[in-house]
Motif scaffolding. Structure first.
Motif, PDB file in Angstrom:
ATOM      1  N   THR A 170       0.689  -0.934   0.237  1.00  0.00           N
ATOM      2  CA  THR A 170      -0.027  -0.024  -0.253  1.00  0.00           C
ATOM      3  C   THR A 170       1.011   1.347   0.124  1.00  0.00           C
ATOM      4  N   SER A 171       1.802   1.352   0.445  1.00  0.00           N
ATOM      5  CA  SER A 171       2.463   2.748   0.226  1.00  0.00           C
ATOM      6  C   SER A 171       3.965   2.271   0.185  1.00  0.00           C
ATOM      7  N   GLY A 172       5.150   1.067   0.333  1.00  0.00           N
ATOM      8  CA  GLY A 172       6.072   1.439  -0.534  1.00  0.00           C
ATOM      9  C   GLY A 172       7.330   2.229   0.408  1.00  0.00           C
ATOM     10  N   THR A 173       6.388   2.736   1.701  1.00  0.00           N
ATOM     11  CA  THR A 173       7.940   3.431   2.842  1.00  0.00           C
ATOM     12  C   THR A 173       8.624   2.717   3.906  1.00  0.00           C
ATOM     13  N   HIS A 174       9.183   3.069   3.960  1.00  0.00           N
ATOM     14  CA  HIS A 174       9.749   2.167   5.285  1.00  0.00           C
ATOM     15  C   HIS A 174       9.761   3.332   6.935  1.00  0.00           C
ATOM     16  N   ARG A 175       9.899   2.806   7.789  1.00  0.00           N
ATOM     17  CA  ARG A 175      10.521   3.424   8.872  1.00  0.00           C
ATOM     18  C   ARG A 175      11.632   3.327   9.896  1.00  0.00           C
ATOM     19  N   ILE A 176      12.335   4.189  10.019  1.00  0.00           N
ATOM     20  CA  ILE A 176      13.568   3.895  10.894  1.00  0.00           C
ATOM     21  C   ILE A 176      13.122   3.831  12.452  1.00  0.00           C
ATOM     22  N   LEU A 177      13.676   3.085  12.999  1.00  0.00           N
ATOM     23  CA  LEU A 177      13.704   2.001  14.130  1.00  0.00           C
ATOM     24  C   LEU A 177      14.540   2.883  15.178  1.00  0.00           C
ATOM     25  N   LEU A 178      14.280   3.500  16.577  1.00  0.00           N
ATOM     26  CA  LEU A 178      15.672   3.500  17.376  1.00  0.00           C
ATOM     27  C   LEU A 178      15.510   2.568  18.438  1.00  0.00           C
ATOM     28  N   PRO A 179      16.515   2.698  19.106  1.00  0.00           N
ATOM     29  CA  PRO A 179      15.969   1.839  20.575  1.00  0.00           C
ATOM     30  C   PRO A 179      15.747   3.115  21.598  1.00  0.00           C
TER      31      PRO A 179
END
Length: 190
Positions: A61-70
């Motif tokens: 649906t979006s083709g996006t990514h999210r950056i994860l941080l601890p």
């Protein structure tokens, strides 16, 4: 190949070499090209890795990514809690790739099976070097499958992998090495 000016620098003696699990402290006398004897101190550390974890959102649906941080952690060198990407030292006998996977498990609870791609941003490592410190930094981007089980207690925040998200994150990151990895990824993903 060494330049003529590099050949003129000579190590006269090493008057101290102190080893610990984390580093080696070295004191040396060097002779410069003019013949002057200079006292130099330096620290050699194991190489390190910084991993930029990218969660694949619903690619259909979006083709996006999210950056994860601890979750932020206390940094003795700066005397406060900071937001950083997962990372750490490369233990003796381990490759940078293995250290990157270990950092993801330790800091955000991501198992190797949830990593769809581990992309090195450099194969030789970047020199993190001054007259006092000497090590290499290996930067990675880890693509995390969208079905990976995220551990809320280990996660601080996510940012969209967009220009606005990267700009906002750059205002939050104080770690120069984390910033370098983020900017390198942004430049090559362009």
């Amino acid at each position: 190949m060494m330049s003529q000016s590099e050949k003129c620098w000579q190590t006269r003696d090493r008057f101290l070499e102190l080893h610990s699990r984390w580093m080696t402290l070295i004191g040396e006398h060097l002779q410069d090209p003019q013949g002057e004897i200079l006292e130099y101190w330096r620290v050699e550390k194991a190489d390190s890795v910084i991993v930029l974890p990218m969660l694949d959102d619903d690619l259909v649906t979006s083709g996006t990514h999210r950056i994860l941080l601890p979750s932020p952690s206390y940094r003795p060198g700066v005397g406060r809690v900071t937001l950083d990407f997962p990372g750490g030292r490369v233990p003796e006998g381990q490759s940078p790739d293995q250290a990157a996977i270990s950092a993801l498990k330790r800091e955000i609870g991501i198992d190797a099976v949830s990593i769809t791609q581990l992309i090195p941003l450099t194969t030789q490592g970047w020199a993190v070097n001054s007259s006092f410190s000497n090590q290499k930094l290996f930067g990675f981007v880890a693509q995390i499958h969208n079905t990976a089980k995220l551990h809320p207690a280990m996660m601080a925040v996510t940012y969209p992998a967009t220009l606005e998200g990267v700009q906002y994150l750059l205002r939050k990151l104080t770690c120069l090495q984390c910033r370098a990895v983020l900017l390198e990824w942004w430049l090559i993903s362009g």
